[in-house]
Design an enzyme around this catalytic site. Structure first.
Site, short mmCIF file in Angstrom:
data_model
loop_
_atom_site.label_atom_id
_atom_site.label_comp_id
_atom_site.label_asym_id
_atom_site.label_seq_id
_atom_site.Cartn_x
_atom_site.Cartn_y
_atom_site.Cartn_z
N GLY A 229 0.82 -1.20 0.00
CA GLY A 229 0.00 0.00 0.00
C GLY A 229 0.86 1.26 0.00
O GLY A 229 2.04 1.23 0.33
N CYS A 230 0.24 2.38 -0.35
CA CYS A 230 1.00 3.64 -0.50
C CYS A 230 1.49 4.16 0.85
O CYS A 230 2.68 4.43 1.03
CB CYS A 230 0.16 4.68 -1.24
SG CYS A 230 -1.49 4.93 -0.56
N PHE A 231 0.59 4.30 1.83
CA PHE A 231 1.02 4.72 3.16
C PHE A 231 2.00 3.72 3.75
O PHE A 231 3.00 4.09 4.38
CB PHE A 231 -0.18 4.86 4.10
CG PHE A 231 -0.76 6.25 4.18
CD1 PHE A 231 0.06 7.35 4.45
CD2 PHE A 231 -2.11 6.47 4.01
CE1 PHE A 231 -0.47 8.64 4.53
CE2 PHE A 231 -2.66 7.75 4.09
CZ PHE A 231 -1.84 8.83 4.36
#
Length: 324
Positions: free
Chosen positions: A134-136
């Site tokens: 995921g990005c975070f």
């Protein structure tokens, strides 16, 4: 040439993936799947690709490819894999969160490897199926991995701000310009869905169960990028911490350790993560920044494809930051 297919090509991550792959010197983009846009030229949806991708969306799936990218919504990738048999020779890279956690990382005979190259590059090279982070999760982990490897993590307090593209292309109240402009908001306080994969990775390096991470994400007044600040207790001198980061990332082309203050425009439109540490007394603050659509999604997916296919990790990803 590597033949690639994309499932879910009409969204933000699908569009960013197309932009990278149409300019990748070792890839032929065989098809782009979208049920809602079947028959439409790709540039009608991704208008910045006019004259760049003479492709038409299709609602047909084909196994006549080498690698399949799943750019579907969370929960939809597993449904696709259950409903659509994918030939065993086709490598799969999933950009959703369906296969990231170890207890959810398999379907049928396929076992997915967590695709953070800075954590397990050699495993990715041997893999046939990748769960793209995921990005975070990517931004937070890249700020903390060297400390986890040194066994220095205990309590972690993290805040991070993301652009509106992180919410996907479907409109909602908080993704409208009129709401985002001149505005900021915390959301999913201490409950964000990326916490599971972050904890899983940190424990993989540190090897104990005593890491406690508190994360407050923020919606920001900009379109793309993530900026993270993580605070931990640390008695080591900053010079020692600097050495840990320099040593950890010296062989990783996309994570850059910086002495000067970092900022978001250094990474927007690139597959880079920039990391900086500051120390005041016994408190260590680690800043990290990425482009959520590239290093946080589609760029990292292509980085993983390069590794899986035995290519140079950076091929097709040497992108310049949009600094102005």
């Amino acid at each position: 040439m590597i033949k690639a297919g994309i499932i879910g090509g009409a969204g933000y991550t699908g569009g960013e993936l197309i932009r990278v792959l149409v300019n990748h010197p070792a890839v032929e983009l065989a098809y782009i799947h979208s049920k809602s846009n079947a028959g439409n030229p790709v540039y009608k949806v991704h208008q910045d690709l006019v004259d760049e991708a003479n492709l038409v969306f299709t609602d047909q799936y084909s196994d006549a490819i080498d690698v399949l990218f799943l750019c579907t919504g969370h929960g939809e990738a597993r449904k696709f894999m259950e409903a659509q048999p994918v030939a065993s020779h086709v490598k799969v890279i999933d950009l959703s969160n369906d296969f990231r956690l170890q207890h959810q990382s398999s379907i049928g005979d396929r076992q997915f490897v967590y695709g953070l190259p800075e954590l397990q590059r050699e495993e990715i090279r041997q893999a046939s199926n990748i769960a793209n982070p995921g990005c975070f999760a990517t931004a937070i982990q890249l700020g903390l991995l060297p400390l986890a490897k040194a066994g220095l993590l205990d309590e972690i307090y993290t805040t991070g701000i993301t652009g509106s593209t992180g919410a996907g292309q479907g409109l909602s109240t908080t993704s409208h310009f009129s709401w985002r402009a001149n505005n900021i908001q915390a959301y999913k306080t201490l409950t964000h869905q990326h916490l599971g994969e972050i904890g899983q990775s940190l424990l993989q390096l540190q090897g104990d169960s005593d890491i406690d991470i508190s994360f407050v994400p923020w919606r920001g007044d900009f379109t793309r990028g993530i900026f993270i600040s993580s605070t931990v207790h640390c008695d080591l001198p900053k010079s020692t911490i600097d050495e840990l980061y320099q040593e950890y990332y010296q062989e990783h082309p996309f994570t850059v350790f910086c002495d000067d203050a970092i900022f978001l425009k250094q990474v927007v439109n690139t597959n880079k993560c920039v990391v900086q540490v500051e120390k005041v007394g016994a408190k260590l603050v680690i800043h990290s920044a990425i482009d959520n659509l590239l290093k946080g999604a589609s760029g990292q997916a292509v980085q993983n494809m390069n590794l899986m296919m035995g290519l140079d990790e950076s091929l097709g990803l040497k992108l310049k930051a949009a600094a102005f």
